[in-house]
Motif scaffolding. Structure first.
Motif, PDB file in Angstrom:
ATOM      1  N   GLN A  88    -110.123  19.971 -37.233  1.00  0.00           N
ATOM      2  CA  GLN A  88    -110.559  20.680 -38.425  1.00  0.00           C
ATOM      3  C   GLN A  88    -112.079  20.770 -38.461  1.00  0.00           C
ATOM      4  O   GLN A  88    -112.761  19.800 -38.148  1.00  0.00           O
ATOM      5  CB  GLN A  88    -110.086  19.948 -39.676  1.00  0.00           C
ATOM      6  N   GLN A 165    -112.493  33.061 -40.848  1.00  0.00           N
ATOM      7  CA  GLN A 165    -111.407  32.085 -40.901  1.00  0.00           C
ATOM      8  C   GLN A 165    -110.564  32.112 -39.617  1.00  0.00           C
ATOM      9  O   GLN A 165    -110.145  31.081 -39.129  1.00  0.00           O
ATOM     10  CB  GLN A 165    -110.524  32.351 -42.125  1.00  0.00           C
ATOM     11  N   ASP A 169    -109.884  28.894 -37.476  1.00  0.00           N
ATOM     12  CA  ASP A 169    -108.484  28.478 -37.321  1.00  0.00           C
ATOM     13  C   ASP A 169    -108.020  28.544 -35.885  1.00  0.00           C
ATOM     14  O   ASP A 169    -107.277  27.681 -35.425  1.00  0.00           O
ATOM     15  CB  ASP A 169    -107.563  29.356 -38.175  1.00  0.00           C
ATOM     16  N   ASN A 170    -108.439  29.548 -35.147  1.00  0.00           N
ATOM     17  CA  ASN A 170    -108.023  29.701 -33.758  1.00  0.00           C
ATOM     18  C   ASN A 170    -108.515  28.544 -32.914  1.00  0.00           C
ATOM     19  O   ASN A 170    -107.852  28.102 -31.982  1.00  0.00           O
ATOM     20  CB  ASN A 170    -108.544  31.024 -33.179  1.00  0.00           C
ATOM     21  N   ALA A 172    -108.911  25.495 -33.863  1.00  0.00           N
ATOM     22  CA  ALA A 172    -108.225  24.246 -34.187  1.00  0.00           C
ATOM     23  C   ALA A 172    -107.002  24.108 -33.332  1.00  0.00           C
ATOM     24  O   ALA A 172    -106.538  23.070 -33.007  1.00  0.00           O
ATOM     25  CB  ALA A 172    -107.864  24.207 -35.663  1.00  0.00           C
TER      26      ALA A 172
END
Length: 172
Positions: A88, A165, A169-170, A172
């Motif tokens: 994260q 985002q 997110d990718n 993570a």
């Protein structure tokens, strides 16, 4: 007390094993370590080694240690596998005297932290695959236009616009 100054071009952060964020990786990197030594002056046999940031760089580069080395018991074979643990992180890393992980690892007696400053993520390199011997790399990077941040995904010869985002997110 002895000190040694070393310049880091990047920080290699451990992930997995109870480390699931950039902040936790930074804390683990700077965690004091016990050392066994033989001091010729005081005859002490243990010491604590600490690491601090004494000068904030213009940019910070984090390398996430995603590959795990497996060695056979007889040392005849070595293989590498990828740690698929999610990591994260936010689009920004705060730099503040009383807030954020950097306030914990900066030598405040050496430098003063700027108020309300922060590092923004500029790019993310992604490895898609399960091992170090195979996979595909993509990169997400942003371009600043006046007040907005436009994110682009580079996948071989294909470039597409994505949201901030999606870039975070990718990765993570």
């Amino acid at each position: 007390r002895r000190s040694h100054t070393e310049t880091y071009l990047h920080l290699s952060l451990e992930i997995g094993h109870n480390i699931s964020s950039i902040e936790e990786g930074i804390r683990a990197f700077f965690k004091p370590e016990k050392r066994e030594i033989k001091c010729e002056k005081c005859f002490c046999e243990t010491a604590s080694q600490t690491t601090e940031i004494t000068k904030l760089p213009r940019a910070m580069l984090f390398h996430l240690k995603r590959f795990i080395v497996d060695v056979s018991p007889d040392y005849t074979s070595i293989s590498y596998r990828k740690d698929q643990s999610p990591v994260q992180f936010e689009p920004y890393l705060e730099v503040d005297e009383h807030f954020g992980v950097l306030s914990e690892v900066v030598a405040t007696n050496e430098i003063a932290l700027p108020r309300n400053a922060r590092y923004g993520i500029r790019s993310v390199v992604n490895h898609i695959g399960s091992s170090a011997s195979c996979g595909h790399y993509t990169a997400d990077a942003h371009r600043s236009y006046s007040t907005s941040r436009q994110w682009l995904r580079f996948n071989d010869s294909y470039v597409s616009q994505i949201s901030e985002q999606a870039a975070v997110d990718n990765a993570a």
